[in-house]
Design a protein around this motif. Structure first.
Motif, PDB file in Angstrom:
ATOM      1  N   GLY A  27       2.871   4.442   1.919  1.00 15.42           N
ATOM      2  CA  GLY A  27       2.590   3.684   0.782  1.00 15.42           C
ATOM      3  C   GLY A  27       3.295   2.429   0.725  1.00 15.42           C
ATOM      4  O   GLY A  27       3.990   1.985   1.892  1.00 15.42           O
ATOM      5  N   THR A  28       3.328   1.821  -0.424  1.00 12.50           N
ATOM      6  CA  THR A  28       4.077   0.253  -0.630  1.00 12.50           C
ATOM      7  C   THR A  28       5.062   0.813  -1.422  1.00 12.50           C
ATOM      8  O   THR A  28       5.360   1.712  -1.715  1.00 12.50           O
ATOM      9  CB  THR A  28       3.029  -0.584  -1.426  1.00 12.50           C
ATOM     10  OG1 THR A  28       2.839   0.218  -2.871  1.00 12.50           O
ATOM     11  CG2 THR A  28       1.605  -0.724  -0.976  1.00 12.50           C
ATOM     12  N   PRO A  29       5.818  -0.461  -1.765  1.00 13.28           N
ATOM     13  CA  PRO A  29       7.004  -0.088  -2.335  1.00 13.28           C
ATOM     14  C   PRO A  29       7.090   0.547  -3.820  1.00 13.28           C
ATOM     15  O   PRO A  29       8.130   0.897  -4.302  1.00 13.28           O
ATOM     16  CB  PRO A  29       7.767  -1.695  -2.551  1.00 13.28           C
ATOM     17  CG  PRO A  29       7.369  -2.186  -1.205  1.00 13.28           C
ATOM     18  CD  PRO A  29       5.847  -1.774  -1.175  1.00 13.28           C
ATOM     19  N   VAL A  45       6.628  -7.157   3.389  1.00 16.07           N
ATOM     20  CA  VAL A  45       6.864  -6.129   2.572  1.00 16.07           C
ATOM     21  C   VAL A  45       6.898  -4.835   3.416  1.00 16.07           C
ATOM     22  O   VAL A  45       5.809  -4.957   4.192  1.00 16.07           O
ATOM     23  CB  VAL A  45       5.640  -5.840   1.480  1.00 16.07           C
ATOM     24  CG1 VAL A  45       5.520  -4.652   0.898  1.00 16.07           C
ATOM     25  CG2 VAL A  45       5.613  -7.352   0.658  1.00 16.07           C
ATOM     26  N   VAL A  70       5.939  -5.692  -6.077  1.00 12.87           N
ATOM     27  CA  VAL A  70       5.030  -6.582  -5.456  1.00 12.87           C
ATOM     28  C   VAL A  70       4.191  -7.398  -6.314  1.00 12.87           C
ATOM     29  O   VAL A  70       4.022  -8.453  -5.999  1.00 12.87           O
ATOM     30  CB  VAL A  70       4.090  -5.624  -4.403  1.00 12.87           C
ATOM     31  CG1 VAL A  70       3.050  -6.425  -3.863  1.00 12.87           C
ATOM     32  CG2 VAL A  70       4.647  -4.774  -3.350  1.00 12.87           C
ATOM     33  N   ASN A  77       6.228  -2.023 -10.199  1.00 17.44           N
ATOM     34  CA  ASN A  77       5.621  -2.818  -8.934  1.00 17.44           C
ATOM     35  C   ASN A  77       6.091  -3.971  -8.794  1.00 17.44           C
ATOM     36  O   ASN A  77       5.956  -5.113  -9.295  1.00 17.44           O
ATOM     37  CB  ASN A  77       4.119  -2.680  -9.567  1.00 17.44           C
ATOM     38  CG  ASN A  77       3.324  -3.373  -8.705  1.00 17.44           C
ATOM     39  OD1 ASN A  77       3.615  -3.863  -7.427  1.00 17.44           O
ATOM     40  ND2 ASN A  77       1.939  -3.040  -8.769  1.00 17.44           N
ATOM     41  N   ALA A 134       6.512  -0.902   4.846  1.00 22.05           N
ATOM     42  CA  ALA A 134       5.728   0.160   4.743  1.00 22.05           C
ATOM     43  C   ALA A 134       6.855   1.244   4.248  1.00 22.05           C
ATOM     44  O   ALA A 134       7.753   1.389   4.790  1.00 22.05           O
ATOM     45  CB  ALA A 134       4.872   0.729   5.836  1.00 22.05           C
TER      46      ALA A 134
END
Length: 91
Positions: free
Chosen positions: A55-57, A43, A27, A25, A45
């Motif tokens: 989603g996120t990284p 950040v 972030v 994670n 997408a």
């Protein structure tokens, strides 16, 4: 780890979490390091090509691990590069 004088990735002290506790994670790690949004690129997408996952990284780890292609890898690379630059300047 340097900021909190930690020697091992599984070591935690006071309010400092262990490096291992962040898993993949990035972030959450950025937030724990108090990196301002103006110091790094936004950040991105993360969208997978074949499965269409959004989603996120955090999705990056699984996507890259299983060979899933990612849309707009340039934005992801730019974000990761900006994080590395911040780390180099703030060790």
């Amino acid at each position: 780890m340097l900021q909190n004088n930690l020697k091992y990735t599984d070591e935690a002290r006071g309010s400092a979490r262990s490096a291992r506790s962040f898993s993949h994670n990035i972030v959450a790690l950025v937030q724990a390091l108090n990196i301002s949004r103006s110091s790094v690129k936004p950040v991105p997408a993360v969208v997978t090509v074949r499965l269409g996952l959004n989603g996120t990284p955090a999705v990056l780890h699984e996507a890259w691990r299983y060979g899933e292609k990612i849309q707009d890898t340039n934005a992801i690379y730019d974000w990761l590069k900006s994080l590395l630059e911040w780390c180099k300047k703030n060790r």
